[in-house]
Design a protein around this motif. Sequence first.
Motif, PDB file in Angstrom:
ATOM      1  N   GLU A 176       0.839  -1.202   0.000  1.00  0.00           N
ATOM      2  CA  GLU A 176       0.000   0.000   0.000  1.00  0.00           C
ATOM      3  C   GLU A 176       0.869   1.245   0.000  1.00  0.00           C
ATOM      4  OE1 GLU A 176      -3.778   1.919   0.165  1.00  0.00           O
ATOM      5  OE2 GLU A 176      -3.394  -0.235   0.103  1.00  0.00           O
ATOM      6  N   LYS A 224       2.560   2.329  -3.521  1.00  0.00           N
ATOM      7  CA  LYS A 224       1.752   2.655  -4.691  1.00  0.00           C
ATOM      8  C   LYS A 224       2.376   3.810  -5.474  1.00  0.00           C
ATOM      9  CE  LYS A 224      -2.890   1.324  -3.141  1.00  0.00           C
ATOM     10  NZ  LYS A 224      -4.231   1.833  -2.772  1.00  0.00           N
ATOM     11  N   ALA A 229      -5.924   6.143  -9.258  1.00  0.00           N
ATOM     12  CA  ALA A 229      -6.795   5.212  -9.974  1.00  0.00           C
ATOM     13  C   ALA A 229      -5.989   4.247 -10.826  1.00  0.00           C
ATOM     14  CB  ALA A 229      -7.774   5.991 -10.847  1.00  0.00           C
ATOM     15  N   GLY A 247      -5.089   0.553  -9.895  1.00  0.00           N
ATOM     16  CA  GLY A 247      -5.996  -0.575 -10.028  1.00  0.00           C
ATOM     17  C   GLY A 247      -5.756  -1.358 -11.295  1.00  0.00           C
ATOM     18  N   ARG A 248      -4.546  -1.845 -11.507  1.00  0.00           N
ATOM     19  CA  ARG A 248      -4.195  -2.601 -12.696  1.00  0.00           C
ATOM     20  C   ARG A 248      -3.397  -3.831 -12.299  1.00  0.00           C
ATOM     21  NH1 ARG A 248      -1.167   1.340 -16.664  1.00  0.00           N
ATOM     22  NH2 ARG A 248       0.181   1.515 -14.853  1.00  0.00           N
ATOM     23  N   ASP A 284      -1.954  -8.173  -8.859  1.00  0.00           N
ATOM     24  CA  ASP A 284      -3.186  -7.392  -8.951  1.00  0.00           C
ATOM     25  C   ASP A 284      -3.049  -6.243  -7.960  1.00  0.00           C
ATOM     26  OD1 ASP A 284      -5.785  -6.332  -8.419  1.00  0.00           O
ATOM     27  OD2 ASP A 284      -6.677  -8.144  -9.263  1.00  0.00           O
ATOM     28  N   ASN A 297      -5.066  -3.910  -7.138  1.00  0.00           N
ATOM     29  CA  ASN A 297      -6.230  -3.697  -6.279  1.00  0.00           C
ATOM     30  C   ASN A 297      -6.170  -4.594  -5.048  1.00  0.00           C
ATOM     31  OD1 ASN A 297      -7.683  -1.614  -7.412  1.00  0.00           O
ATOM     32  ND2 ASN A 297      -8.779  -2.940  -8.855  1.00  0.00           N
ATOM     33  N   GLN A 298      -5.814  -5.867  -5.263  1.00  0.00           N
ATOM     34  CA  GLN A 298      -5.718  -6.808  -4.148  1.00  0.00           C
ATOM     35  C   GLN A 298      -4.390  -6.685  -3.409  1.00  0.00           C
ATOM     36  OE1 GLN A 298      -7.223 -10.885  -4.606  1.00  0.00           O
ATOM     37  NE2 GLN A 298      -7.521 -10.430  -6.783  1.00  0.00           N
ATOM     38  N   GLN A 299      -3.429  -5.957  -4.040  1.00  0.00           N
ATOM     39  CA  GLN A 299      -2.087  -5.852  -3.472  1.00  0.00           C
ATOM     40  C   GLN A 299      -1.518  -7.247  -3.220  1.00  0.00           C
ATOM     41  OE1 GLN A 299      -0.270  -2.712  -2.617  1.00  0.00           O
ATOM     42  NE2 GLN A 299      -1.729  -2.250  -4.228  1.00  0.00           N
TER      43      GLN A 299
END
Length: 748
Positions: free
Chosen positions: A479, A482, A605, A608-609, A667, A669-671
């Motif tokens: 997190e 990022k 945003a 999220g890839r 992923d 988003n899921q980290q």
Amino acid sequence: MRVRRLAMGAGGGGLLRAALLSALLLSFVRTSVAGTPFLEPSIPGTSGDAIVLGRDLDGDGDPDEVTINLEVIEVKEEVYPGKVVTFWVFAPEGKGMVSPARFPSPTIRVEEGDRIKIKLNNTHYFPHTIHPHGTIHPNAMDGVPDFTQEAVRPGDTFTYDFIAKNPGTHFYHCHVQPDVHVLMGLQGMFIIEPNRPNNIFRHLIVGAGEIKDLAKAQAERYDREYSLVYTDIDDRLNAIPTQYKDPRQIEKKMHREYDSTKRQPNIFMLNGRSFPYTLQDTLIKVKPNERVKLRILNAGARTISLHTHGHHPILTHVDGYPVPEAARITRDVFTITAAQRIDLELRTTADDYYSSGPGVWIMHDHTEQAVTNKGISPGGDITAIVYEDFIEPDGLPKVATSLKRFFDPKYYKGEVPVFDPSIFHSTLADYEKGWSKASQPEHQSHAKKSKPSSAEESSDGSRKDADPEVKTSLEEVLEGHKVVARSCDKPRGFRRIHIKGGAEFADEGQVFGFEPNKIQIGRCEEVEVVLDNKDPVRHALMIPGLNPMFMLEFRGAGVQTARFITPDEDITLEFHCHVPLHEEMGMDGVFIVGKGGEPKEEHVAAVGRVFEGVGKVILADSRKGEIVVDHKEIPGFMAAMIMGYPVKPPKLLQGVEPGQQIRFTIDANQQAIVKIRPLTFSGEGTVVSVDIRKGQIVVDHKEIPGFMAAMIMGYPVNPPKLLTALKAGQQIRFTIDAEQRAIVEITP
């Protein structure tokens, strides 16, 4: 010791001799048998009947009848600075209000063949017995209440009368309510010495420790001897007798309400003392080229792992009996269970085998809580093997710094810091000032503190958090890494920045720091970072939110440089040292690009890839669902580094082994890593044929899980030189690169 009779003449000379003899006899215990020549050096505070030596039954020049009168005394002793503990002990019969009682109960020494009479005079308010643990004796003398005798009531006596038969290190203790009485202090070492002519020695050693008058059999082999009694207590139990006056209430509290199965030992002692008092009471003093006998008794309720620094003693006896020469072991950790005794031979010749040479070498139970005093270290049963040239005039060992602070009760009350406050750039006066402020720096660290989590695993093995806001430690790290900004394509300027890093730049309440840690830079600039690492350890400077990620890492002391390009936007970028805990200990800062500010929504945003990575597996834990990978740069997500990642579902890790090359998908988003494809596979088999010119090998191999069934198969080899010296029929291990479909490593 043997004292010859002195002839008494008449006149002044006779009176003088009589006076001298009278003074001499005051320092000895009287005998109970008229005319016997054996006298025992007196123990201050004992009665004349504490130790009574009788006749020489076998005519070999030493007493063979030994009577010892023991009482049960309650004592209060300071076991380490500021800590007073109540004990019950067996003690030589005292005189008046004086008693030599101390914990542990005295070491008893007799000779093989002696007729022993140990008279228990119960001066205590509870019933007691004495169990001679390990000796050969009649059943009636076993000291077990109800089974072999009635417990000795307060005010009563009982005499344990038997012949000492089996030489060795033994144990004696109360067998009434032993889960309480033994651990209250009714315990001691019992030594039976082998029979030798003129075997004169002290029969009681109060408090155990150094045995200065070696018995004949020990003097034949050893230069010194020590009795070492290890024990542990739960001080809640020992406090009960001081809290109540009525013995009925004490009985209820100790024997019915105190649950020994929930006992929590918190004070660990050697010969009744904890560090640092062990250094005053039981220092193992030696000289070079000596042999020292260590008699060791574990009188506590737990198993100890006794470790000798710098020395590898020889185990010579277990529970009083000699270990056959062929079975004797030499080691530096000895496991001793409750009530067990071992004898060790400590050799001090600097031979790089038994001994590392002179110095101050500590000795302690390696169960780590046992070297604390109620959880504060150092404490517990630590003592030291100290060579004579390393002893100070005050008797303490010469050490590299100072032991003074450990003799201050404030240390073990937790009133002073364990470490020098200057380590944290503070003083003792200011040590507890501003903690909350120091722990919350102006800029928020990327490594957020996690809340306690509860998690469950779904049917497919993936992890489901009960609270979606709760993150695992790996998820927190990801997190914080990022991407929040991207370097501009063409820099419009250049700037060189000098940053110093190390312990000397820490703020108060911290350990490490950067100087400066708040740096203004321009938009779309090429920045050269000159990092001056002032410490001899590894530090790093990372900008985790920048794409491509910037990182400069090296072990100092020294200077290195690297460059990055700033974004073409106003943003505040965090930087930190990613060596574990360095950021939390103060090594972080911010680059203020332009006017600074929060990241733009499009960058957030964009996280999220999914991202593709390649790397080598360092560690895979399918139970935790985690993997550590030494990977190349993952463009747009992470710089090249060794990094840990959650894996969802954890079953993806089945068959993944350390050292394996993998391709993986993250992923964002899921980290987490959501797909793993091995790039290498390991196999083993027998060489069938080798063709170095073509760079090929044929192998009759076992199944290669995930890649190939067991078969005879030909493979390209890259590079072909790996085939040099290989022959048909040879057993090999090999690694296959899945993308090349070739063997890339061979180990015969």
